[in-house]
Write a protein that holds these residues in place. Structure first.
Motif, PDB file in Angstrom:
ATOM      1  N   GLN A 450      -0.794  -2.003   5.392  1.00  0.00           N
ATOM      2  CA  GLN A 450      -0.260  -0.855   4.671  1.00  0.00           C
ATOM      3  C   GLN A 450       0.706  -0.066   5.545  1.00  0.00           C
ATOM      4  OE1 GLN A 450      -3.000   2.331   3.695  1.00  0.00           O
ATOM      5  NE2 GLN A 450      -2.170   2.491   1.628  1.00  0.00           N
ATOM      6  N   LEU A 451       0.402   0.037   6.839  1.00  0.00           N
ATOM      7  CA  LEU A 451       1.294   0.753   7.761  1.00  0.00           C
ATOM      8  C   LEU A 451       2.656   0.078   7.848  1.00  0.00           C
ATOM      9  CD1 LEU A 451       0.354   2.316  11.138  1.00  0.00           C
ATOM     10  CD2 LEU A 451       2.227   0.686  11.095  1.00  0.00           C
ATOM     11  N   VAL A 452       2.661  -1.238   8.020  1.00  0.00           N
ATOM     12  CA  VAL A 452       3.925  -1.970   8.139  1.00  0.00           C
ATOM     13  C   VAL A 452       4.716  -1.892   6.837  1.00  0.00           C
ATOM     14  CG1 VAL A 452       4.926  -4.283   8.421  1.00  0.00           C
ATOM     15  CG2 VAL A 452       3.131  -3.502   9.974  1.00  0.00           C
ATOM     16  N   GLU A 453       4.028  -2.036   5.705  1.00  0.00           N
ATOM     17  CA  GLU A 453       4.716  -1.970   4.417  1.00  0.00           C
ATOM     18  C   GLU A 453       5.347  -0.594   4.192  1.00  0.00           C
ATOM     19  OE1 GLU A 453       1.724  -3.050   1.646  1.00  0.00           O
ATOM     20  OE2 GLU A 453       1.993  -5.216   1.934  1.00  0.00           O
ATOM     21  N   PHE A 454       4.673   0.458   4.641  1.00  0.00           N
ATOM     22  CA  PHE A 454       5.214   1.807   4.478  1.00  0.00           C
ATOM     23  C   PHE A 454       6.492   1.981   5.294  1.00  0.00           C
ATOM     24  CE2 PHE A 454       5.635   6.172   6.013  1.00  0.00           C
ATOM     25  CZ  PHE A 454       5.633   6.886   4.832  1.00  0.00           C
ATOM     26  N   TYR A 455       6.469   1.551   6.566  1.00  0.00           N
ATOM     27  CA  TYR A 455       7.634   1.745   7.429  1.00  0.00           C
ATOM     28  C   TYR A 455       8.740   0.716   7.159  1.00  0.00           C
ATOM     29  CZ  TYR A 455       5.104   5.305   9.994  1.00  0.00           C
ATOM     30  OH  TYR A 455       4.438   6.455  10.334  1.00  0.00           O
ATOM     31  N   GLN A 456       8.466  -0.272   6.334  1.00  0.00           N
ATOM     32  CA  GLN A 456       9.543  -1.123   5.845  1.00  0.00           C
ATOM     33  C   GLN A 456      10.360  -0.425   4.766  1.00  0.00           C
ATOM     34  OE1 GLN A 456       7.273  -4.661   4.810  1.00  0.00           O
ATOM     35  NE2 GLN A 456       8.114  -5.788   6.552  1.00  0.00           N
ATOM     36  N   LEU A 457       9.742   0.558   4.094  1.00  0.00           N
ATOM     37  CA  LEU A 457      10.425   1.324   3.058  1.00  0.00           C
ATOM     38  C   LEU A 457      10.887   2.693   3.539  1.00  0.00           C
ATOM     39  CD1 LEU A 457       8.021   0.579   0.053  1.00  0.00           C
ATOM     40  CD2 LEU A 457      10.233  -0.493   0.511  1.00  0.00           C
ATOM     41  N   ASN A 458      10.186   3.259   4.535  1.00  0.00           N
ATOM     42  CA  ASN A 458      10.485   4.609   5.016  1.00  0.00           C
ATOM     43  C   ASN A 458      10.629   4.590   6.531  1.00  0.00           C
ATOM     44  OD1 ASN A 458       9.625   6.154   2.335  1.00  0.00           O
ATOM     45  ND2 ASN A 458       8.001   4.713   2.842  1.00  0.00           N
ATOM     46  N   LYS A 459      11.609   5.346   7.030  1.00  0.00           N
ATOM     47  CA  LYS A 459      11.804   5.421   8.483  1.00  0.00           C
ATOM     48  C   LYS A 459      10.710   6.245   9.139  1.00  0.00           C
ATOM     49  CE  LYS A 459      15.130   7.952  10.189  1.00  0.00           C
ATOM     50  NZ  LYS A 459      16.457   8.467  10.602  1.00  0.00           N
ATOM     51  N   GLY A 460      10.319   7.362   8.529  1.00  0.00           N
ATOM     52  CA  GLY A 460       9.254   8.189   9.080  1.00  0.00           C
ATOM     53  C   GLY A 460       9.578   8.683  10.477  1.00  0.00           C
ATOM     54  N   VAL A 461       8.645   8.527  11.396  1.00  0.00           N
ATOM     55  CA  VAL A 461       8.843   8.963  12.783  1.00  0.00           C
ATOM     56  C   VAL A 461       9.580   7.920  13.616  1.00  0.00           C
ATOM     57  CG1 VAL A 461       6.811  10.448  12.760  1.00  0.00           C
ATOM     58  CG2 VAL A 461       6.568   8.041  13.406  1.00  0.00           C
ATOM     59  N   LEU A 462       9.861   6.762  13.046  1.00  0.00           N
ATOM     60  CA  LEU A 462      10.548   5.705  13.778  1.00  0.00           C
ATOM     61  C   LEU A 462      12.058   5.937  13.760  1.00  0.00           C
ATOM     62  CD1 LEU A 462       8.585   2.585  12.448  1.00  0.00           C
ATOM     63  CD2 LEU A 462       8.217   3.839  14.585  1.00  0.00           C
ATOM     64  N   PRO A 463      12.792   5.370  14.714  1.00  0.00           N
ATOM     65  CA  PRO A 463      14.256   5.533  14.720  1.00  0.00           C
ATOM     66  C   PRO A 463      14.956   4.768  13.606  1.00  0.00           C
ATOM     67  CG  PRO A 463      13.557   4.073  16.500  1.00  0.00           C
ATOM     68  CD  PRO A 463      12.306   4.672  15.919  1.00  0.00           C
ATOM     69  N   CYS A 464      14.300   3.764  13.028  1.00  0.00           N
ATOM     70  CA  CYS A 464      14.881   3.007  11.917  1.00  0.00           C
ATOM     71  C   CYS A 464      13.743   2.318  11.158  1.00  0.00           C
ATOM     72  CB  CYS A 464      15.896   1.965  12.410  1.00  0.00           C
ATOM     73  SG  CYS A 464      15.195   0.676  13.456  1.00  0.00           S
ATOM     74  N   LYS A 465      14.042   1.795   9.986  1.00  0.00           N
ATOM     75  CA  LYS A 465      13.048   1.072   9.199  1.00  0.00           C
ATOM     76  C   LYS A 465      12.744  -0.278   9.826  1.00  0.00           C
ATOM     77  CE  LYS A 465      14.617   3.047   4.800  1.00  0.00           C
ATOM     78  NZ  LYS A 465      15.174   2.732   3.455  1.00  0.00           N
ATOM     79  N   LEU A 466      11.570  -0.811   9.541  1.00  0.00           N
ATOM     80  CA  LEU A 466      11.209  -2.159   9.971  1.00  0.00           C
ATOM     81  C   LEU A 466      11.918  -3.153   9.058  1.00  0.00           C
ATOM     82  CD1 LEU A 466       7.375  -1.702  10.561  1.00  0.00           C
ATOM     83  CD2 LEU A 466       9.268  -1.249  12.137  1.00  0.00           C
ATOM     84  N   LYS A 467      12.692  -4.050   9.641  1.00  0.00           N
ATOM     85  CA  LYS A 467      13.534  -4.925   8.822  1.00  0.00           C
ATOM     86  C   LYS A 467      13.207  -6.399   9.017  1.00  0.00           C
ATOM     87  CE  LYS A 467      18.386  -5.584   7.538  1.00  0.00           C
ATOM     88  NZ  LYS A 467      19.802  -5.237   7.856  1.00  0.00           N
ATOM     89  N   HIS A 468      13.255  -6.903  10.243  1.00  0.00           N
ATOM     90  CA  HIS A 468      13.011  -8.331  10.527  1.00  0.00           C
ATOM     91  C   HIS A 468      11.819  -8.441  11.479  1.00  0.00           C
ATOM     92  CE1 HIS A 468      16.959  -8.949   8.805  1.00  0.00           C
ATOM     93  NE2 HIS A 468      17.510  -8.194   9.733  1.00  0.00           N
ATOM     94  N   TYR A 469      10.876  -9.296  11.140  1.00  0.00           N
ATOM     95  CA  TYR A 469       9.725  -9.467  12.039  1.00  0.00           C
ATOM     96  C   TYR A 469       9.868 -10.750  12.862  1.00  0.00           C
ATOM     97  CZ  TYR A 469       8.049 -12.561   8.288  1.00  0.00           C
ATOM     98  OH  TYR A 469       7.932 -13.532   7.346  1.00  0.00           O
ATOM     99  N   CYS A 470       9.328 -10.699  14.070  1.00  0.00           N
ATOM    100  CA  CYS A 470       9.309 -11.883  14.948  1.00  0.00           C
ATOM    101  C   CYS A 470       8.078 -12.699  14.613  1.00  0.00           C
ATOM    102  CB  CYS A 470       9.277 -11.465  16.413  1.00  0.00           C
ATOM    103  SG  CYS A 470      10.702 -10.507  16.944  1.00  0.00           S
ATOM    104  N   ALA A 471       8.286 -13.941  14.235  1.00  0.00           N
ATOM    105  CA  ALA A 471       7.176 -14.798  13.814  1.00  0.00           C
ATOM    106  C   ALA A 471       7.137 -16.050  14.673  1.00  0.00           C
ATOM    107  CB  ALA A 471       7.297 -15.186  12.349  1.00  0.00           C
ATOM    108  N   ARG A 472       5.952 -16.517  14.960  1.00  0.00           N
ATOM    109  CA  ARG A 472       5.776 -17.794  15.658  1.00  0.00           C
ATOM    110  C   ARG A 472       5.633 -18.876  14.611  1.00  0.00           C
ATOM    111  NH1 ARG A 472       4.490 -17.542  21.107  1.00  0.00           N
ATOM    112  NH2 ARG A 472       4.003 -15.475  21.913  1.00  0.00           N
ATOM    113  N   ILE A 473       6.741 -19.532  14.274  1.00  0.00           N
ATOM    114  CA  ILE A 473       6.714 -20.553  13.250  1.00  0.00           C
ATOM    115  C   ILE A 473       6.123 -21.838  13.806  1.00  0.00           C
ATOM    116  CG2 ILE A 473       8.724 -19.574  12.115  1.00  0.00           C
ATOM    117  CD1 ILE A 473      10.347 -21.896  13.363  1.00  0.00           C
ATOM    118  N   ALA A 474       5.685 -22.729  12.927  1.00  0.00           N
ATOM    119  CA  ALA A 474       5.133 -24.029  13.319  1.00  0.00           C
ATOM    120  C   ALA A 474       5.934 -25.114  12.621  1.00  0.00           C
ATOM    121  CB  ALA A 474       3.659 -24.123  12.941  1.00  0.00           C
ATOM    122  N   LEU A 475       6.283 -26.165  13.358  1.00  0.00           N
ATOM    123  CA  LEU A 475       7.030 -27.287  12.801  1.00  0.00           C
ATOM    124  C   LEU A 475       6.071 -28.426  12.470  1.00  0.00           C
ATOM    125  CD1 LEU A 475      10.182 -27.415  15.086  1.00  0.00           C
ATOM    126  CD2 LEU A 475      10.024 -26.573  12.775  1.00  0.00           C
TER     127      LEU A 475
END
Length: 475
Positions: A450-475
């Motif tokens: 819920q925290l991540v979803e909120f800051y993906q829509l709202n900047k809040g106290v952060l300098p910018c919104k959460l836009k791209h996440y770093c993921a460890r993909i598997a091949l």
């Protein structure tokens, strides 16, 4: 006449059909032309091995003229990923601690041909959100104190003006500033004033003088590739962590490297972006505008995308009444979405465990985030910074990890302004319920999702919104 009549009799005899036609050559193709015609045999196939962030690998049999973009497209289709134009093939030289993002138009087999057999070099498949970001926002990549324009150019250069100057064959902006250079054959580094011009990279032998008699040529880029130093301080004793170097295509080892080091990430990004534009020019712009244009036959590039409906055609709907309606007010649509999400969480607050008895959702909140792609379990601060750097220092690139200093808390690592910032997520307990917060309890969330979803829509106290996440993909 008797011989002619005999030949006529021979021609009249019906031919016997060949019971094994597949064993013979075509009657319309001679043996000589068959060895010259086939083009498919000239495109030899080779096997390459591509790794992902979690060190899983996949072997691909590819033609010798396949490009890096085509390899990425093959892996996207095979793994059913969504292509957002940020997938990149990354070359890592293990022995020297260097790495670079292979340009989309480069031939992968040619890149591998420059490797030394004894070294365990690797190709990685990962996202790089900063690959073409300078085309979208060039002003943030070239600070005013590092760039100079020709005298005939006006002082105020527009957004498109900078791009036109970099891609033009007649004019080119001058990049200048201090860099640390490793002296050839020595372990020491020397800070000098460098200038990047169309003819190459130069350094001044007398302070910041730009007079031709004080400028000395450092290197050119046609026969070399530019790499980022991944372990500069450890291997070569660099004064900072913002190193990069130039490696000749047919290098004999570390003695042929021309190593440089910047004082901060903004300076290194400016130098490396300008050198990419100088070396490849209009080819980079074509890669950015036409990301799917590859060689014919290398990969099925003309495949219908997985999502056939444009996001612009989607609308918010309200089905609460007797008749459905379209929500045209964006503010109302956002509030309805938030209310629906909260209602879903309230409906799912009681779950059934393996024995059929209900358990509270708050107990599940302790571990529900571990299945998310943006969550990285026990990684260090340095490892988090390395992952974000590899995915590109674009505003909004983030990940969530466990805190090493406080085992009960979490850390949100976020990229903004070409810097990586870390924010502590603190758990709070109120009336027997557990909450998570970034702003000392002013905004509370039942779990990290819920925290991540909120800051993906709202900047809040952060300098910018959460836009791209770093993921460890598997091949």
């Amino acid at each position: 006449n008797r011989r002619k009549k005999k030949d006529d009799n021979v021609l009249e005899i019906p031919s016997i059909p060949n019971p094994f036609p597949e064993l013979c050559c075509s009657p319309f193709t001679s043996v000589l032309s068959a060895s010259l015609l086939p083009k498919a045999t000239s495109r030899k196939k080779q096997v390459i091995k591509v790794y992902s962030e979690d060190d899983t690998s996949r072997a691909l049999e590819v033609p010798s003229d396949i490009t890096a973009r085509d390899v990425c497209q093959l892996l996207i289709l095979k793994n059913h990923y969504i292509d957002d134009h940020s997938w990149t093939l990354f070359e890592q030289l293990t022995h020297t601690g260097l790495g670079r993002a292979i340009e989309d138009h480069e031939l992968v087999i040619e890149v591998q041909s420059n490797w030394v057999m004894e070294e365990e070099n690797k190709l990685y498949f990962r996202k790089n959100y900063a690959k073409y970001e300078f085309f979208k926002n060039p002003l943030s990549f070239f600070p005013d104190h590092m760039i100079s324009f020709p005298s005939e150019t006006s002082a105020a250069v527009s957004h498109s003006g900078i791009l036109q100057m970099f891609l033009s064959s007649s004019t080119y902006p001058e990049i200048h500033g201090y860099l640390h250079a490793k002296e050839q054959g020595k372990k020491s580094w020397k800070k000098m004033y460098f200038l990047l011009r169309r003819s190459g990279l130069y350094f001044s032998t007398k302070g910041t003088s730009k007079e031709p008699r004080h400028l000395q040529f450092f290197c050119e880029f046609s026969n070399s590739d530019m790499y980022m130093s991944l372990t500069g301080k450890k291997i070569s004793g660099a004064p900072t962590n913002y190193g990069f170097c130039f490696k000749p295509n047919k290098s004999g080892g570390t003695r042929d490297l021309k190593q440089l080091c910047a004082d901060d990430e903004q300076s290194r990004t400016c130098w490396m972006t300008a050198i990419r534009l100088l070396k490849y020019g209009m080819q980079l712009y074509q890669n950015y505008m036409q990301p799917y244009q590859g060689r014919s036959g290398c990969s099925p590039l003309n495949v219908t995308p997985m999502r056939g409906i444009s996001e612009n055609s989607l609308v918010a709907m309200d089905f609460s009444g007797h008749r459905s309606r379209i929500i045209e007010n964006p503010t109302e649509a956002l509030s309805v979405a938030v209310e629906e999400g909260l209602a879903w969480r309230r409906r799912g607050c009681l779950r059934l465990n393996s024995h059929g008895s209900p358990i509270a959702m708050s107990n599940m909140g302790m571990s529900i985030h571990r299945s998310q792609s943006w969550f990285h379990h026990k990684i260090s601060r340095e490892e988090a910074q390395r992952l974000i750097l590899q995915h590109g220092l674009v505003d909004g690139v983030f990940l969530v990890r466990d805190s090493q200093s406080n085992p009960k808390t979490f850390v949100l690592s976020l990229s903004h302004g070409l810097k990586i910032k870390h924010f502590q997520i603190v758990p709070l307990e109120d009336d027997g319920k557990l909450f998570y917060t970034l702003d000392d309890g002013h905004t509370r969330f039942t779990d990290l999702i819920q925290l991540v979803e909120f800051y993906q829509l709202n900047k809040g106290v952060l300098p910018c919104k959460l836009k791209h996440y770093c993921a460890r993909i598997a091949l």
